[in-house]
Write an enzyme that holds these catalytic residues in place. Structure first.
Site, PDB file in Angstrom:
ATOM      1  N   GLY A  13       0.825  -1.219   0.000  1.00  0.00           N
ATOM      2  CA  GLY A  13       0.000   0.000   0.000  1.00  0.00           C
ATOM      3  C   GLY A  13       0.852   1.259   0.000  1.00  0.00           C
ATOM      4  O   GLY A  13       0.481   2.290   0.572  1.00  0.00           O
ATOM      5  N   TYR A 146     -15.041  -1.650   8.171  1.00  0.00           N
ATOM      6  CA  TYR A 146     -13.627  -1.311   8.368  1.00  0.00           C
ATOM      7  C   TYR A 146     -13.209  -1.627   9.807  1.00  0.00           C
ATOM      8  O   TYR A 146     -12.174  -2.251  10.064  1.00  0.00           O
ATOM      9  CB  TYR A 146     -13.434   0.166   8.046  1.00  0.00           C
ATOM     10  CG  TYR A 146     -12.063   0.726   8.316  1.00  0.00           C
ATOM     11  CD1 TYR A 146     -10.944   0.251   7.639  1.00  0.00           C
ATOM     12  CD2 TYR A 146     -11.882   1.762   9.243  1.00  0.00           C
ATOM     13  CE1 TYR A 146      -9.679   0.798   7.879  1.00  0.00           C
ATOM     14  CE2 TYR A 146     -10.637   2.316   9.474  1.00  0.00           C
ATOM     15  CZ  TYR A 146      -9.538   1.833   8.798  1.00  0.00           C
ATOM     16  OH  TYR A 146      -8.303   2.374   9.029  1.00  0.00           O
TER      17      TYR A 146
HETATM   18  C1  AKB Z   1     -10.677   6.598   8.378  1.00  0.00           C
HETATM   19  O1  AKB Z   1     -11.208   7.703   8.531  1.00  0.00           O
HETATM   20  O2  AKB Z   1     -11.268   5.609   7.937  1.00  0.00           O
HETATM   21  C2  AKB Z   1      -9.238   6.445   8.789  1.00  0.00           C
HETATM   22  C3  AKB Z   1      -9.084   5.919  10.178  1.00  0.00           C
HETATM   23  C4  AKB Z   1      -9.439   6.762  11.335  1.00  0.00           C
HETATM   24  O3  AKB Z   1      -8.688   4.802  10.352  1.00  0.00           O
HETATM   25  N1  AKB Z   1      -8.540   7.685   8.659  1.00  0.00           N
END
Ligand code: AKB
Length: 325
Positions: A13, A146
């Protein structure tokens, strides 16, 4: 553990916001040829000189080929899909973030590498987590895919460290502000966009509410934290993949106020979208005492110093007609 000067590092990455600057600093420390930049993108667009390999982290065979060809002993695994993009493409986020990390950890286990560093994020927190001064050990119930992948990543790092003796390490990045490579697909991206728009247009429409307070960090601190953790003596570490790291916390309104000091005509308005809900699920400040005690973490930049530096760099580029690289 290889000594500082003898490492051979693969950064996945590498063309991303953090990777592009991390590669440069690692090359300064370890030598250009000792740090291999890699990305799914076809070309290295960073400033430092050195080897680049096109590699998809989901292509296990290609990853191992690069590791073998360059005698890699350390992987810094930066390839990931961030929070906002991950909500639009949750299946892809799982595949890239968890599948890619598994490939890196498995390569490290089978090929006897010395270290894997994989960043985590404040996105691991969620429902039931104290939002102020969020402790190191606390509830991890993220509401984004995420976040789910980052909790899984932390657990995988712990598992590979304890079960297989892989030196897997990681830190929970807050939002990262930087002037070199634009971030993409994150919830904290507003804190970078605002500077570009302030310099270019004198105004910005923010996709978070004015009072969305989040933990943030300036890139030089992010790079230092990452390298400091990589180089920390293993005997001092009580954690593996999940160190809280903090530098500052601010709201969009407070950041706008700070920019306003240098650009008195700067105007901001607010048009919150789906990212506001993600921001609301994250802490507003972080307790990073474990990182401070175990490997000496200490940030250098606060809101004022960061804003000054960001505006100076972006203004210079804007005047030279090269705001966007
Ligand atoms: C996001 O906003 O997804 C990233 C993080 C806080 O991991 N910058």
């Amino acid at each position: 553990m290889p000594g500082r000067k003898t490492r051979r590092i693969l950064v996945t990455g590498s063309c991303g916001q953090i990777g592009s600057e991390l590669v440069g600093e690692l090359r300064n420390r370890y030598g250009n040829e000792s740090v291999v930049a890699s990305d799914i993108k076809p070309e290295w667009d960073g400033e430092s000189e050195g080897p680049f390999e096109r590699a998809d982290v989901l292509d296990d065979g290609r990853l191992r080929e690069v590791i073998r060809d360059h005698g890699i002993d350390t992987i810094v695994h930066m390839a990931a899909i961030l929070s906002a993009k991950g909500e639009r493409e949750p299946q892809a986020a799982w595949k890239v973030n968890v599948g890619g990390l598994m490939n890196a950890l498995e390569a490290a286990r089978e090929m006897g590498l010395s270290q894997v560093l994989c960043p985590s994020s404040i996105a691991v927190f969620g429902k039931g987590t104290p939002r102020e001064n969020t402790p190191q050990e606390t509830v991890l119930k993220p509401s984004t895919m995420y976040g789910v992948t980052k909790v899984t990543g932390e657990l995988l790092c712990d598992y590979y460290a304890e079960k297989f003796g892989v030196d897997a390490r990681g830190l929970r990045y807050p939002g990262i502000v930087s002037a070199e490579t634009l971030p993409g697909g994150g919830t904290t991206d507003y804190a970078v966009e605002i500077f570009y728009d302030a310099v270019e247009k004198g105004r910005y429409t923010c996709f978070l509410r004015e009072d969305a307070r989040l933990p943030m960090m300036y890139m030089p601190d992010c790079i230092n934290a990452t390298i400091q953790l990589m180089e920390a003596e293993p005997s001092g570490l009580k954690h593996h993949g999940d160190y809280n790291v903090a530098a500052m916390s601010f709201t969009p309104a407070e950041l706008a106020e700070e920019i306003h000091r240098s650009i008195p005509d700067f105007e901001i308005d607010y048009d919150p979208d789906y990212r506001q809900k993600i921001a609301e699920s994250w802490p507003s400040s972080i307790d990073d005492s474990a990182a401070r005690e175990e490997w000496g973490w200490k940030p250098a930049y606060d809101l004022e110093r960061m804003t000054e530096d960001m505006l100076e760099r972006l203004r210079k580029r804007h005047e030279a007609g090269a705001l966007y690289k």
